[in-house]
Design a protein around this motif. Sequence first.
Motif, PDB file in Angstrom:
ATOM      1  N   GLY A 126       1.336  -0.771  -0.073  1.00  0.00           N
ATOM      2  CA  GLY A 126      -0.068  -0.164  -0.044  1.00  0.00           C
ATOM      3  C   GLY A 126       0.333   1.383  -0.293  1.00  0.00           C
ATOM      4  O   GLY A 126       0.320   2.307  -0.678  1.00  0.00           O
ATOM      5  N   ASP A 127       2.574   0.896   0.608  1.00  0.00           N
ATOM      6  CA  ASP A 127       2.919   1.914   0.183  1.00  0.00           C
ATOM      7  C   ASP A 127       2.938   2.837  -1.027  1.00  0.00           C
ATOM      8  O   ASP A 127       3.344   1.746  -2.172  1.00  0.00           O
ATOM      9  CB  ASP A 127       4.264   2.282   0.760  1.00  0.00           C
ATOM     10  N   THR A 128       3.849   3.761  -1.064  1.00  0.00           N
ATOM     11  CA  THR A 128       3.625   3.819  -2.610  1.00  0.00           C
ATOM     12  C   THR A 128       5.399   3.791  -3.047  1.00  0.00           C
ATOM     13  O   THR A 128       6.424   4.026  -2.343  1.00  0.00           O
ATOM     14  CB  THR A 128       3.662   5.894  -2.719  1.00  0.00           C
ATOM     15  N   ALA A 129       5.826   3.366  -4.074  1.00  0.00           N
ATOM     16  CA  ALA A 129       7.291   3.127  -4.175  1.00  0.00           C
ATOM     17  C   ALA A 129       7.939   3.924  -4.299  1.00  0.00           C
ATOM     18  O   ALA A 129       7.376   5.315  -5.280  1.00  0.00           O
ATOM     19  CB  ALA A 129       7.462   1.820  -5.175  1.00  0.00           C
ATOM     20  N   PRO A 130       9.088   4.155  -4.266  1.00  0.00           N
ATOM     21  CA  PRO A 130       9.973   5.399  -4.233  1.00  0.00           C
ATOM     22  C   PRO A 130      10.117   5.711  -5.459  1.00  0.00           C
ATOM     23  O   PRO A 130      11.200   4.812  -5.509  1.00  0.00           O
ATOM     24  CB  PRO A 130      11.247   5.022  -2.960  1.00  0.00           C
ATOM     25  N   ALA A 131      10.730   7.208  -6.394  1.00  0.00           N
ATOM     26  CA  ALA A 131      10.895   6.991  -7.050  1.00  0.00           C
ATOM     27  C   ALA A 131      12.148   6.096  -7.947  1.00  0.00           C
ATOM     28  O   ALA A 131      13.053   7.010  -6.840  1.00  0.00           O
ATOM     29  CB  ALA A 131      10.520   8.211  -8.286  1.00  0.00           C
ATOM     30  N   PHE A 132      13.431   6.054  -8.812  1.00  0.00           N
ATOM     31  CA  PHE A 132      14.127   6.424  -9.114  1.00  0.00           C
ATOM     32  C   PHE A 132      14.793   6.508 -10.605  1.00  0.00           C
ATOM     33  O   PHE A 132      13.922   5.827 -11.390  1.00  0.00           O
ATOM     34  CB  PHE A 132      14.835   5.074  -8.314  1.00  0.00           C
ATOM     35  N   THR A 133      16.120   7.013 -10.276  1.00  0.00           N
ATOM     36  CA  THR A 133      16.228   6.853 -11.937  1.00  0.00           C
ATOM     37  C   THR A 133      18.349   6.647 -11.841  1.00  0.00           C
ATOM     38  O   THR A 133      18.455   7.180 -11.218  1.00  0.00           O
ATOM     39  CB  THR A 133      16.430   8.418 -12.206  1.00  0.00           C
ATOM     40  N   LEU A 134      18.370   5.544 -12.224  1.00  0.00           N
ATOM     41  CA  LEU A 134      19.372   4.511 -12.541  1.00  0.00           C
ATOM     42  C   LEU A 134      20.356   4.537 -13.200  1.00  0.00           C
ATOM     43  O   LEU A 134      19.523   3.996 -14.282  1.00  0.00           O
ATOM     44  CB  LEU A 134      19.177   3.633 -10.486  1.00  0.00           C
ATOM     45  N   PRO A 135      21.786   4.398 -13.366  1.00  0.00           N
ATOM     46  CA  PRO A 135      22.196   3.640 -14.663  1.00  0.00           C
ATOM     47  C   PRO A 135      21.978   2.364 -15.125  1.00  0.00           C
ATOM     48  O   PRO A 135      22.538   1.377 -14.265  1.00  0.00           O
ATOM     49  CB  PRO A 135      23.674   4.010 -14.890  1.00  0.00           C
TER      50      PRO A 135
END
Length: 155
Positions: free
Chosen positions: A8-17
Amino acid sequence: MSERLQPGDTAPAFTLPDADGKDVSLADHKGRKVIVYFYPAALTPGCTKQACDFTDNLDVLAAAGYDVIGVSPDKPEKLAKFREKENLKVTLVGDPSKETLEAYGAFGEKKLYGKTVTGVIRSTVVVDETGKVEHAFYNVKATGHVTKIIRDLGV
């Protein structure tokens, strides 16, 4: 110690190589379910077994609507070697800063050979199409984990 995610938590956003140095974002997968798994290090026995298991089951997972992203603290160059050596098909991304690992509760204290150490906690988070956590598994085993996920997800 980082906070563990709950359904139910919002998944943390990420941008990774990724292994080719191209940015991969969770947002790129909006509208699809994503299995984000966290592992300690490329080119190690347990992590190789786990990555190969995900690769071997990628078609089954994709047919059920799941994308798979593996996250470790490794740099893209090491991920590329890992992908080539093991012929991996899963998307591998590097998080040398460990910010994403911490945001997902996959970095902190753990037991290793009876000692308490700080490091990557082998974990898997299933994110639904809207970016919410569907399942969060922590301290998983490298061997047999993919089979268990497939069973738990009813794939």
